[in-house]
Design a protein around this motif. Structure first.
Motif, PDB file in Angstrom:
ATOM      1  N   LEU A 299       0.839  -1.191   0.000  1.00  0.00           N
ATOM      2  CA  LEU A 299       0.000   0.000   0.000  1.00  0.00           C
ATOM      3  C   LEU A 299       0.875   1.241   0.000  1.00  0.00           C
ATOM      4  N   ILE A 300       0.453   2.241  -0.760  1.00  0.00           N
ATOM      5  CA  ILE A 300       1.111   3.537  -0.717  1.00  0.00           C
ATOM      6  C   ILE A 300       0.093   4.594  -1.111  1.00  0.00           C
ATOM      7  N   GLY A 301       0.166   5.741  -0.430  1.00  0.00           N
ATOM      8  CA  GLY A 301      -0.760   6.822  -0.730  1.00  0.00           C
ATOM      9  C   GLY A 301      -0.943   7.737   0.451  1.00  0.00           C
ATOM     10  N   GLY A 302      -2.119   8.352   0.520  1.00  0.00           N
ATOM     11  CA  GLY A 302      -2.438   9.285   1.580  1.00  0.00           C
ATOM     12  C   GLY A 302      -3.196   8.597   2.695  1.00  0.00           C
ATOM     13  N   SER A 303      -2.636   8.647   3.890  1.00  0.00           N
ATOM     14  CA  SER A 303      -3.306   8.092   5.069  1.00  0.00           C
ATOM     15  C   SER A 303      -3.766   9.233   5.962  1.00  0.00           C
ATOM     16  N   LEU A 304      -4.685   8.914   6.869  1.00  0.00           N
ATOM     17  CA  LEU A 304      -5.104   9.859   7.904  1.00  0.00           C
ATOM     18  C   LEU A 304      -4.410   9.453   9.197  1.00  0.00           C
ATOM     19  N   PRO A 305      -3.572  10.301   9.774  1.00  0.00           N
ATOM     20  CA  PRO A 305      -2.913   9.938  11.026  1.00  0.00           C
ATOM     21  C   PRO A 305      -3.931   9.530  12.084  1.00  0.00           C
ATOM     22  N   GLY A 306      -3.745   8.330  12.624  1.00  0.00           N
ATOM     23  CA  GLY A 306      -4.683   7.777  13.588  1.00  0.00           C
ATOM     24  C   GLY A 306      -5.498   6.631  13.040  1.00  0.00           C
ATOM     25  N   LEU A 307      -5.436   6.403  11.718  1.00  0.00           N
ATOM     26  CA  LEU A 307      -6.254   5.378  11.080  1.00  0.00           C
ATOM     27  C   LEU A 307      -5.362   4.397  10.321  1.00  0.00           C
ATOM     28  N   PRO A 308      -5.435   3.107  10.604  1.00  0.00           N
ATOM     29  CA  PRO A 308      -4.590   2.129   9.918  1.00  0.00           C
ATOM     30  C   PRO A 308      -5.148   1.719   8.558  1.00  0.00           C
ATOM     31  N   ALA A 309      -5.019   2.608   7.595  1.00  0.00           N
ATOM     32  CA  ALA A 309      -5.495   2.347   6.239  1.00  0.00           C
ATOM     33  C   ALA A 309      -4.918   3.413   5.326  1.00  0.00           C
ATOM     34  N   VAL A 310      -4.894   3.131   4.046  1.00  0.00           N
ATOM     35  CA  VAL A 310      -4.583   4.142   3.031  1.00  0.00           C
ATOM     36  C   VAL A 310      -5.913   4.566   2.421  1.00  0.00           C
ATOM     37  N   VAL A 311      -6.260   5.828   2.559  1.00  0.00           N
ATOM     38  CA  VAL A 311      -7.581   6.318   2.154  1.00  0.00           C
ATOM     39  C   VAL A 311      -7.624   6.608   0.661  1.00  0.00           C
ATOM     40  N   ILE A 312      -6.566   7.203   0.139  1.00  0.00           N
ATOM     41  CA  ILE A 312      -6.426   7.445  -1.301  1.00  0.00           C
ATOM     42  C   ILE A 312      -5.065   6.893  -1.712  1.00  0.00           C
ATOM     43  N   GLY A 313      -5.048   5.965  -2.658  1.00  0.00           N
ATOM     44  CA  GLY A 313      -3.751   5.404  -3.014  1.00  0.00           C
ATOM     45  C   GLY A 313      -3.868   4.199  -3.914  1.00  0.00           C
ATOM     46  N   ILE A 318      -4.651  -2.339  -7.989  1.00  0.00           N
ATOM     47  CA  ILE A 318      -5.628  -1.294  -8.321  1.00  0.00           C
ATOM     48  C   ILE A 318      -5.174   0.036  -7.722  1.00  0.00           C
ATOM     49  N   ALA A 319      -5.828   1.097  -8.184  1.00  0.00           N
ATOM     50  CA  ALA A 319      -5.649   2.429  -7.606  1.00  0.00           C
ATOM     51  C   ALA A 319      -7.034   3.034  -7.397  1.00  0.00           C
ATOM     52  N   TRP A 320      -7.149   3.936  -6.424  1.00  0.00           N
ATOM     53  CA  TRP A 320      -8.455   4.524  -6.145  1.00  0.00           C
ATOM     54  C   TRP A 320      -8.303   5.962  -5.653  1.00  0.00           C
ATOM     55  N   GLY A 321      -9.325   6.739  -5.952  1.00  0.00           N
ATOM     56  CA  GLY A 321      -9.433   8.103  -5.460  1.00  0.00           C
ATOM     57  C   GLY A 321     -10.852   8.344  -4.998  1.00  0.00           C
ATOM     58  N   ILE A 322     -11.078   9.464  -4.319  1.00  0.00           N
ATOM     59  CA  ILE A 322     -12.401   9.743  -3.770  1.00  0.00           C
ATOM     60  C   ILE A 322     -12.762  11.215  -3.944  1.00  0.00           C
ATOM     61  N   THR A 323     -14.048  11.472  -3.963  1.00  0.00           N
ATOM     62  CA  THR A 323     -14.584  12.831  -3.842  1.00  0.00           C
ATOM     63  C   THR A 323     -15.744  12.787  -2.870  1.00  0.00           C
ATOM     64  N   ALA A 324     -16.085  13.937  -2.311  1.00  0.00           N
ATOM     65  CA  ALA A 324     -17.266  14.019  -1.459  1.00  0.00           C
ATOM     66  C   ALA A 324     -18.510  13.836  -2.321  1.00  0.00           C
ATOM     67  N   ALA A 325     -19.420  12.955  -1.875  1.00  0.00           N
ATOM     68  CA  ALA A 325     -20.602  12.642  -2.679  1.00  0.00           C
ATOM     69  C   ALA A 325     -21.712  13.671  -2.536  1.00  0.00           C
ATOM     70  N   GLU A 326     -21.562  14.602  -1.588  1.00  0.00           N
ATOM     71  CA  GLU A 326     -22.565  15.655  -1.386  1.00  0.00           C
ATOM     72  C   GLU A 326     -23.944  15.086  -1.049  1.00  0.00           C
ATOM     73  N   ILE A 327     -23.984  13.912  -0.435  1.00  0.00           N
ATOM     74  CA  ILE A 327     -25.257  13.295  -0.063  1.00  0.00           C
ATOM     75  C   ILE A 327     -25.924  14.110   1.041  1.00  0.00           C
ATOM     76  N   ASP A 328     -27.225  14.248   0.974  1.00  0.00           N
ATOM     77  CA  ASP A 328     -27.969  14.910   2.050  1.00  0.00           C
ATOM     78  C   ASP A 328     -28.188  13.892   3.161  1.00  0.00           C
ATOM     79  N   ASP A 329     -27.159  13.736   4.005  1.00  0.00           N
ATOM     80  CA  ASP A 329     -27.221  12.716   5.049  1.00  0.00           C
ATOM     81  C   ASP A 329     -27.430  13.298   6.434  1.00  0.00           C
ATOM     82  N   THR A 330     -27.850  14.565   6.491  1.00  0.00           N
ATOM     83  CA  THR A 330     -28.194  15.188   7.775  1.00  0.00           C
ATOM     84  C   THR A 330     -29.538  15.888   7.651  1.00  0.00           C
ATOM     85  N   ASP A 331     -30.295  15.865   8.719  1.00  0.00           N
ATOM     86  CA  ASP A 331     -31.534  16.639   8.817  1.00  0.00           C
ATOM     87  C   ASP A 331     -31.652  17.212  10.221  1.00  0.00           C
TER      88      ASP A 331
END
Length: 829
Positions: A299-313, A318-331
């Motif tokens: 694994l190589i890429g961008g991790s979040l300090p405190g989390l044992p995973a590569v979030v983007i990488g 395979i390779a993967w990237g992410i964007t915010a989905a802008e879901i209306d998940d709050t009311d």
């Protein structure tokens, strides 16, 4: 005169002495708290020897002989590089910042205690697979091993900030890692909350159609009704939220770009993928670059300090990237409190008791604060002093929050682990079915193709709901309740589309109607349009062309809006009341191609013009609320200037009875306003104006960035040491995004941008490249604290090869972690 001179020399000597003392303090901190990058450290609990190679850029590359040691080493490295960031992050989610920072953090802690993020995180451990719980425990042991070594060797407890603020460092736990993920989810969902409350505030004084004009649906969607509790709210001073900022700012959440093309569109005949998530700029940056290698793990890429995973990488397939989905998940639900018994609130079935729990907030330098927290059937009761909630909450009512992340069955970490080990696009998207929050668009590529899908829990509302999640709803009715979740299999997803390309820039995805619509609020389509236009502009793409596209600073928004707003002004002779620079400004903008270049003055004129135009057009209707409607608002202005007969009514100032102002007149007056402000700030010579001078990227240290003062013109603030600033191109709506506050002392500063950029080459994943906006280290005295910032500014990337020989050829150090058979192994949390 002699007395004045003696006084001056004494003051100057005092300042010099202060500076010398500061240097000595810095030297002491450096000697005690700087981590070693080379040598051997013996630790209990290891299976075998671990090597942590620091590549030419100081990025840690972990080489372990067992999976256990790989995750242990990641925890150790995160604590070496970013322990302060990790501690602040978990304290934020736990509502425990006041223990370290004092009463200034109390409003933030009150909010976070109400949300109970750490409680949900701890209870979600039981929902995870045994393998995930084991990884979290091993990672936590690695973090704690580093904390113990810091304390044993007196290394300033791992970060110089601990000297400044003091306080204990608690052991890391698996729940802390899940709290970090919950905290990130809150940062991403805050925009939906802010916009919902802001709509509600404006609807109290405006007609529904006017609110639709101000917050237009994404182009192509219809207009629905916006009923609300039409009762005046309360005046309550907004609490400043330490480490969170203004929750009422709907633009301060997340934006991102990600796209991929298959081999039909590349020079190598294999897919390419690009990803650059946009978040607030901080120092150190949010992302930590890292490689984790071990049996079955690459694994190589961008991790979040405190989390044992590569979030983007990437892994080795395979390779993967992410964007915010802008879901209306709050009311937000406005709950009516029983006037005769404040322990109860109204439900569709009558009065019901609040769920309550007692909390104690310890405050550095002050007495503990006792709290009674309440929750309703919809969720926790929120403080009315945040996110503008007071204005939509009548007396004898309280606001409660429904949010998908407030759950005890959150299996998002399971999904992240499965993504990290997936081998194909289809496997990666299936792995994400268990992902809860924050909702994302996942873009994936393997050697054979590309794909994209929405991942995350999406609330299902009643078909008969009139509010549809757009504004705060009356909680005593069940019309707007959530009745379930949209099945993951029903969310938008595509694998190997006929076009051979996928892309997302927080734009609308899917065409489902309410209640399976996902959201009414998406980012304006300008960035997406730019991606599609540039992908289509050439037959074949390469890593270099993708890298150039990430740095593209042409604003399709400016290209659309400048001629629209300027229509009727380009060739019109200015009257005697016009600003003396108006003609020159219009000539410059007429010939401008929309590129937000740091070297040009046109971007500065254009942004200031739109910032002045919005209050000119809407300020009379909004009154004091115009302060909550800052920025260019291009979809609103497009609606006004394209539909003069209907939406153009906004241009007529309702405060003047005898005249009917035109949109052209408003545009001219706003340009004069902008030029007046720019001349005051940058001088009367328009030729000296440069966008980069105003649009400098500010990577601000979250806790030390504003500490200090100025004495006799000498800046003694720590900000000069811990903040990172440099001029940048780009703007709110460019691919090379640089979002602005559009207010305050630095309205055009770049405060929200791509903290990570990555381009992945599926022809040979070792040819992939990435960069973060600051550096791998969180220690502000380390040369690797900001060494990547100049590369980031220039759009340069560094290699992502996982080949050991390649990495070691330019390595700056190797730290060996060796098993210590004589020491006591740490207990797994």
């Amino acid at each position: 005169m002699g007395g004045l001179w003696r006084l001056f020399t004494r003051v100057a000597a005092g300042i010099a002495l202060l500076a010398l003392c500061a240097v000595l303090v810095v030297a002491m901190i450096a000697s005690f708290s700087m981590p070693r990058l080379s040598g051997t450290e013996r630790l209990a609990g290891l299976d075998a020897r671990i090597e942590i190679v620091r590549d030419a850029h100081g990025i840690p590359r972990i080489f372990a002989k067992t999976p256990h040691d790989a995750w242990f080493a990641l925890g150790y490295v995160h604590a070496m590089d970013r322990l302060w960031q990790m501690d602040v992050g978990r304290r934020l989610a736990q509502g425990r910042l006041s223990e370290r920072f004092g009463a200034v953090a109390l409003p933030t802690d009150r909010l976070m205690r109400a949300l109970d993020l750490d409680g949900h995180a701890a209870r979600s451990l039981d929902a995870l697979s045994p393998e995930s719980r084991e990884v979290l425990a091993i990672y936590a042991a690695g973090v704690n091993a580093r904390i113990a070594r810091n304390e044993a060797e007196g290394q300033g407890r791992g970060a110089p900030e601990f000297y400044v603020f003091g306080g204990d460092i608690d052991s890391w736990t698996p729940a802390d890692s899940l709290s970090i993920l919950k905290g990130m989810a809150f940062q991403l969902s805050r925009g939906a909350l802010a916009k919902e409350v802001k709509r509600g505030r404006m609807l109290l004084g405006l007609e529904p159609q006017q609110v639709h004009d101000l917050f237009p649906d994404y182009p192509g969607q219809g207009v629905g009704a916006l009923p609300l509790i039409r009762t005046e709210g309360r005046d309550a001073p907004a609490d400043p939220l330490f480490a969170l900022g203004d929750l009422s700012d709907e633009a301060a959440a997340w934006a991102s770009n990600a796209w991929a093309v298959d081999g039909r569109h590349t020079a190598s005949r294999a897919p390419l993928l690009a990803s650059d998530p946009h978040l607030p700029l901080t120092a150190p940056g949010i992302w930590h670059p890292v490689q984790v290698s071990g049996p079955g793990i690459t694994l190589i890429g961008g991790s979040l300090p405190g989390l044992p995973a590569v979030v983007i990488g990437r892994n080795d397939r395979i390779a993967w990237g992410i964007t915010a989905a802008e879901i209306d998940d709050t009311d937000v639900f406005i709950e009516e409190v029983d006037p005769d018994d404040p322990t109860r609130y109204r439900t569709p079935d009558g009065w019901a008791a609040f769920e309550t729990r007692e909390e104690t907030i310890r405050v550095s330098g002050a007495a503990p604060v006792e709290m009674t927290l309440r929750a309703t059937r919809h969720g926790p009761v929120m403080p009315i002093t945040v996110a503008g909630l007071a204005a939509v909450t009548p007396r004898d009512h309280v606001p409660a929050l429904s949010w998908t992340a407030l759950t005890d069955d959150d299996t998002s970490f399971d999904a992240l682990r499965a993504l990290n080990s997936a081998g194909t696009v289809a496997e990666a998207l299936r792995a994400a079915d268990g992902y809860i929050a924050p909702a994302l668009n996942l873009v994936v590529a393997d050697a054979r193709g590309v794909g994209m899908g929405v991942v995350g829990r999406v609330p299902l509302r009643r078909l008969t709901s009139r509010i549809q999640g757009r504004v705060p709803a009356p909680g005593w009715k069940d019309d707007d309740d959530w009745v379930g979740w949209v099945a993951p299999s029903s969310l938008p997803r595509t694998i190997n589309p006929a076009s051979g390309a996928v892309a997302n820039a927080n734009n609308r995805v899917g065409n489902a109607a309410f209640p399976r619509h996902l959201s009414f609020d998406w980012d304006a389509p300008y960035r997406l349009n730019r991606i599609l236009k540039q992908l289509d502009a050439r037959d074949t793409h390469s890593v270099e062309s993708f890298r150039a596209l990430q740095m593209d600073s042409v604003s399709e928004m400016a290209r659309a809006l400048a001629p629209l707003v300027g229509e009727g002004l380009w060739d019109a002779a200015p009257g005697p009341e016009a600003h003396p620079l108006r003609t020159d400004a219009l000539l410059a903008l007429r010939d401008w191609n929309g590129e937000m270049s740091e070297r040009r003055g046109e971007p500065l004129i254009f942004v200031a013009w739109l910032d002045a135009l919005v209050p000119r057009v809407a300020g009379d209707e909004l009154g004091a609320l115009i302060e909550h409607y800052r920025g260019p608002r291009p979809l609103f202005l497009e609606r006004v200037y394209r539909d003069i007969d209907e939406a153009g009514r906004w241009c007529d100032d309702i405060r003047t009875e005898d005249t009917a102002e035109t949109c052209a007149a408003m545009a001219a007056a706003a340009l004069d306003d902008a030029l007046t402000g720019l001349a005051e700030r940058y001088g009367d010579d328009m030729g000296d104006w440069r966008w980069g001078e105003a649009h400098h990227a500010v990577h601000r240290h979250s806790t030390l960035g504003d500490v200090g003062t100025t004495v006799m013109g000498v800046d003694l603030s720590l900000g000069t040491l811990v903040n990172i600033a440099h001029e940048t191109s780009g703007g709110d709506y460019t691919l090379n995004r640089g979002a602005m506050a559009h207010g305050g002392p630095e309205p055009y500063a770049n405060v929200h941008a791509a903290g990570l950029r990555a381009v992945f080459d599926l022809a040979d994943l070792d040819r992939s490249m990435f960069v973060v906006s600051t550096g791998a280290s969180g220690h502000f005295l380390s040369e690797y604290y900001d060494n990547l910032a100049p590369l980031w500014r220039a759009g340069e990337l560094v290699p992502m090869s996982t080949d050991r020989e390649t990495i070691e050829s330019g390595a700056v150090g190797t730290l060996v972690l060796a098993p210590d058979q004589d020491a006591e192994a740490p207990m797994l949390p």
